[in-house]
Design an enzyme around this catalytic site. Structure first.
Site, PDB file in Angstrom:
ATOM      1  N   ILE A 148      10.219  -6.459  -7.274  1.00  0.00           N
ATOM      2  CA  ILE A 148      10.490  -7.524  -6.306  1.00  0.00           C
ATOM      3  C   ILE A 148      11.707  -7.209  -5.428  1.00  0.00           C
ATOM      4  CG2 ILE A 148       9.374  -9.303  -7.725  1.00  0.00           C
ATOM      5  CD1 ILE A 148      12.150 -10.406  -8.342  1.00  0.00           C
ATOM      6  N   GLY A 149      12.641  -6.416  -5.961  1.00  0.00           N
ATOM      7  CA  GLY A 149      13.799  -6.026  -5.157  1.00  0.00           C
ATOM      8  C   GLY A 149      13.385  -5.197  -3.956  1.00  0.00           C
TER       9      GLY A 149
ATOM     10  N   ASN B 106      15.039  -0.613  -5.596  1.00  0.00           N
ATOM     11  CA  ASN B 106      14.218   0.601  -5.468  1.00  0.00           C
ATOM     12  C   ASN B 106      12.809   0.405  -6.017  1.00  0.00           C
ATOM     13  OD1 ASN B 106      14.976   0.405  -8.119  1.00  0.00           O
ATOM     14  ND2 ASN B 106      15.518   2.551  -8.373  1.00  0.00           N
ATOM     15  N   THR B 107      12.538  -0.761  -6.638  1.00  0.00           N
ATOM     16  CA  THR B 107      11.230  -1.004  -7.228  1.00  0.00           C
ATOM     17  C   THR B 107      10.978  -2.507  -7.346  1.00  0.00           C
ATOM     18  OG1 THR B 107       9.855  -0.485  -9.167  1.00  0.00           O
ATOM     19  CG2 THR B 107      12.155  -0.939  -9.599  1.00  0.00           C
TER      20      THR B 107
ATOM     21  N   GLY C  86      19.248  -3.312  -7.258  1.00  0.00           N
ATOM     22  CA  GLY C  86      17.986  -2.954  -7.900  1.00  0.00           C
ATOM     23  C   GLY C  86      16.796  -3.030  -6.973  1.00  0.00           C
TER      24      GLY C  86
ATOM     25  N   TYR D 224      17.342 -11.339 -23.537  1.00  0.00           N
ATOM     26  CA  TYR D 224      16.964 -11.479 -22.127  1.00  0.00           C
ATOM     27  C   TYR D 224      17.089 -12.941 -21.695  1.00  0.00           C
ATOM     28  CZ  TYR D 224      14.120 -11.480 -17.871  1.00  0.00           C
ATOM     29  OH  TYR D 224      13.680 -11.652 -16.580  1.00  0.00           O
TER      30      TYR D 224
END
Length: 304
Positions: A35-36, A32-33, A30, A183
């Protein structure tokens, strides 16, 4: 005077390590956006980074931006859909065919506040992506990590784990579902998985090699993670001053991935680049063991 110091407080801890990762390989899910992506941007200044994402177009855009900024051409995009075990297996198979080593696995990708839905394999979406997808990915890459030791597994959890519980009687939320709690449950699963994984890796051999697994809370970060909730998106905009930027939110992930002082630290939970308090449920070894065996059962794997 008050505003800058308040902003500094919100920003939290920073990773001060200048450790290099030459000749080392990092996978970030993940990336691509949010914090990753910021974690990938930092680690690309140190070594080879593989961005593992579902959305290839977004991932390629992020990777080319990072390549241009860092001058590192070793920022590679690979397709990975954590909501589909077939995709996870294909990703692992391709990675193992192409790479001989893996030194850092950062299980960063996540979904939050999704309306009720299921993964390709029939798992509730939060549990399926945030916990089971990363559980399977780690299992498939474990031997490669072991052979590359010293190696680190970093699981991005959340302070939200305090509100979670593992509802073995209704893991997939078919009897009752609340997307906020779903979550929280999945983030608690991340903490328990880390704890049990570290316990299983704790042999003398692994300690000498420096093979570790740690979890972390990145902080309240202004990111796309709240996109499924109109109210949260609105609140995030209003209170953005009191939220970390993605770069600030990435600091603890980077710290857990590279900080020299964590070479033999395992099974811990961090926030703001320092050890943090884990909820009593997150320290329950019996639940951790049970979750491990139920996860193996659901995924059809044997992981002793």
């Amino acid at each position: 005077l008050c505003l800058p110091s308040c902003r500094r407080y919100v920003a939290g801890g920073r990773c001060k390590s200048t450790a290099r990762l030459e000749g080392k390989v990092v996978i970030i899910t993940g990336a691509n956006t949010g914090i990753g992506k910021e974690t990938a941007r930092d680690l690309a200044q140190r070594g080879k980074v593989i961005i593992a994402c579902r959305d290839i177009a977004k991932a390629e855009a992020a990777a080319s931006e990072i390549r241009a900024e860092t001058g590192n051409q070793q920022v590679i995009v690979k397709k990975l859909d954590l909501a589909d075990t077939k995709s996870i297996r294909e990703f692992a198979e391709n990675f193992l065919a192409e790479e001989k080593k893996l030194h850092v696995l950062i299980n960063n990708a996540g979904v939050m506040l999704c309306p009720y839905s299921k993964t390709a394999d029939g798992f509730e979406m939060h549990l399926g992506v945030n916990h089971l997808g990363h559980f399977l990915l780690t299992f498939l890459l474990l031997e490669c990590l072991k052979q590359s030791a010293p190696a680190r597994i970093v699981n991005v959890s959340s302070l939200a784990h305090h509100g979670g519980r593992i509802r073995f009687h209704d893991l997939h939320g078919e009897k009752s579902y609340n997307r906020g709690l779903a979550y929280c449950h999945s983030k608690l699963a991340n903490v328990l998985f880390t704890r049990e994984l570290a316990r299983r890796l704790q042999g003398k051999f692994q300690r000498q090699l420096g093979f570790t697994a740690n979890a972390l809370h990145p902080g309240s970060v202004s990111s796309e993670l709240v996109r499924h909730s109109f109210v949260m998106t609105w609140l995030w905009k209003i209170f953005s001053f009191f939220l970390k930027t993605p770069c600030e939110g990435a600091q603890t992930s980077i710290y857990c991935a590279v900080a020299e002082e964590l070479d033999s630290v395992t099974g811990q939970y961090f926030s703001d680049c320092q050890p943090a308090y884990v909820s009593p449920r997150g320290r329950d070894d019996e639940t951790a063991k049970k979750l491990w065996s139920v996860s193996c059962e659901l995924l059809g794997i044997q992981w002793d």
